[in-house]
Design a protein around this motif. Structure first.
Motif, mmCIF file in Angstrom:
data_model
loop_
_atom_site.group_PDB
_atom_site.id
_atom_site.type_symbol
_atom_site.label_atom_id
_atom_site.label_comp_id
_atom_site.label_asym_id
_atom_site.label_seq_id
_atom_site.Cartn_x
_atom_site.Cartn_y
_atom_site.Cartn_z
ATOM 1 N N UNK A 95 29.092 45.756 51.604
ATOM 2 C CA UNK A 95 27.834 45.303 52.181
ATOM 3 C C UNK A 95 27.628 45.955 53.546
ATOM 4 N N UNK A 96 26.377 46.269 53.826
ATOM 5 C CA UNK A 96 25.968 46.808 55.118
ATOM 6 C C UNK A 96 24.685 46.062 55.472
ATOM 7 N N UNK A 97 24.823 45.012 56.252
ATOM 8 C CA UNK A 97 23.658 44.186 56.574
ATOM 9 C C UNK A 97 23.102 43.562 55.310
ATOM 10 N N UNK A 98 21.811 43.787 55.077
ATOM 11 C CA UNK A 98 21.154 43.235 53.888
ATOM 12 C C UNK A 98 21.048 44.250 52.768
ATOM 13 N N UNK A 99 21.921 45.258 52.821
ATOM 14 C CA UNK A 99 21.972 46.274 51.769
ATOM 15 C C UNK A 99 23.393 46.363 51.218
ATOM 16 N N UNK B 79 38.505 43.574 48.250
ATOM 17 C CA UNK B 79 38.601 42.361 49.059
ATOM 18 C C UNK B 79 37.287 41.923 49.679
ATOM 19 N N UNK B 80 36.327 42.827 49.759
ATOM 20 C CA UNK B 80 35.003 42.490 50.306
ATOM 21 C C UNK B 80 34.193 41.642 49.331
ATOM 22 N N UNK B 81 34.606 41.599 48.052
ATOM 23 C CA UNK B 81 34.012 40.678 47.096
ATOM 24 C C UNK B 81 32.798 41.132 46.318
ATOM 25 N N UNK B 82 32.438 42.405 46.343
ATOM 26 C CA UNK B 82 31.241 42.864 45.631
ATOM 27 C C UNK B 82 31.526 43.884 44.542
ATOM 28 N N UNK B 83 32.706 44.468 44.520
ATOM 29 C CA UNK B 83 33.000 45.541 43.560
ATOM 30 C C UNK B 83 33.058 45.009 42.138
ATOM 31 N N UNK B 84 32.748 45.896 41.193
ATOM 32 C CA UNK B 84 32.699 45.541 39.777
ATOM 33 C C UNK B 84 33.682 46.386 38.979
ATOM 34 N N UNK B 85 34.251 45.800 37.942
ATOM 35 C CA UNK B 85 35.147 46.497 37.028
ATOM 36 C C UNK B 85 34.511 46.536 35.647
ATOM 37 N N UNK B 86 34.622 47.684 34.987
ATOM 38 C CA UNK B 86 34.167 47.841 33.600
ATOM 39 C C UNK B 86 35.412 47.859 32.728
ATOM 40 N N UNK B 87 35.394 47.052 31.671
ATOM 41 C CA UNK B 87 36.555 46.948 30.797
ATOM 42 C C UNK B 87 36.202 47.286 29.364
ATOM 43 N N UNK B 88 37.193 47.819 28.686
ATOM 44 C CA UNK B 88 37.115 48.051 27.252
ATOM 45 C C UNK B 88 38.452 47.587 26.694
ATOM 46 N N UNK B 89 38.404 46.620 25.788
ATOM 47 C CA UNK B 89 39.634 46.051 25.212
ATOM 48 C C UNK B 89 40.596 45.622 26.324
ATOM 49 N N UNK B 90 40.074 44.935 27.323
ATOM 50 C CA UNK B 90 40.845 44.397 28.453
ATOM 51 C C UNK B 90 41.474 45.459 29.351
ATOM 52 N N UNK B 91 41.083 46.712 29.207
ATOM 53 C CA UNK B 91 41.579 47.781 30.076
ATOM 54 C C UNK B 91 40.450 48.229 30.994
ATOM 55 N N UNK B 92 40.736 48.388 32.273
ATOM 56 C CA UNK B 92 39.725 48.871 33.216
ATOM 57 C C UNK B 92 39.500 50.357 32.956
#
Length: 172
Positions: free
Chosen positions: A74-78, A53-66
């Protein structure tokens, strides 16, 4: 690495993130050098939903499966990489590297200064893996309370602190 795709995580990915982390964590549970040490429980789907929900996480998919993910906050500017996991069937195929590179590109494009994380210092797929991308060990947590809190949380769980470290990668 053909067939792998990286995209921004969606709320409906939370249960898949939990399954991926549970599968990947079995590798730590089987690591001979960690026999008899505490391996903390994996994050629940609800925990993953909060970080997604924080909006930065990434998902890796193979054949439409995570099959992998990078849970990022996020923590400040990091950015802080809370968890990077890939299912065992797709480990050693470059998926973790793809996730790290995608995270770094997104962080640079979004104006973040650095990426931080906490990990095992001496397990090959932990600190040595991140070092290949320019992460270095953090000696002083001053100004990075989130790293100190994470480190203290690991100690409270009974993890072997002499083997744990915080790392940072400064983005140019």
């Amino acid at each position: 690495m053909s067939g792998y795709n990286i995209r921004l995580a969606r709320p409906e990915d939370a249960e898949a993130f939990h399954r991926v982390e549970e599968d990947a964590a079995s590798l730590l549970r089987e690591e001979p050098s960690l026999a008899g040490t505490v391996i903390p429980p994996t994050a629940s789907a609800a925990d993953h939903a909060r970080i997604i929900g924080k909006g930065r996480s990434l998902a890796a998919l193979y054949a439409d499966e995570i099959i992998g993910f990078a849970a990022i906050r996020t923590v400040g500017r990091e950015l802080h990489l809370a968890e990077l996991s890939v299912v065992r069937a797709h480990q050693r195929c470059g998926v973790g590297s793809l996730l790290i590179r995608a995270m770094m590109i997104d962080a640079r494009n979004s104006g973040y200064r650095a990426i931080t994380l906490n990990t095992y210092r001496d397990i090959p797929w932990n600190a040595p893996f991140y070092a290949r991308f320019g992460f270095v060990e953090v000696e002083n947590f001053e100004g990075r309370e989130h790293l100190a809190e994470s480190h203290e949380g690991a100690a409270a769980l009974g993890m072997p602190m002499e083997r744990r470290c915080a790392m940072i990668c400064f983005l140019d």
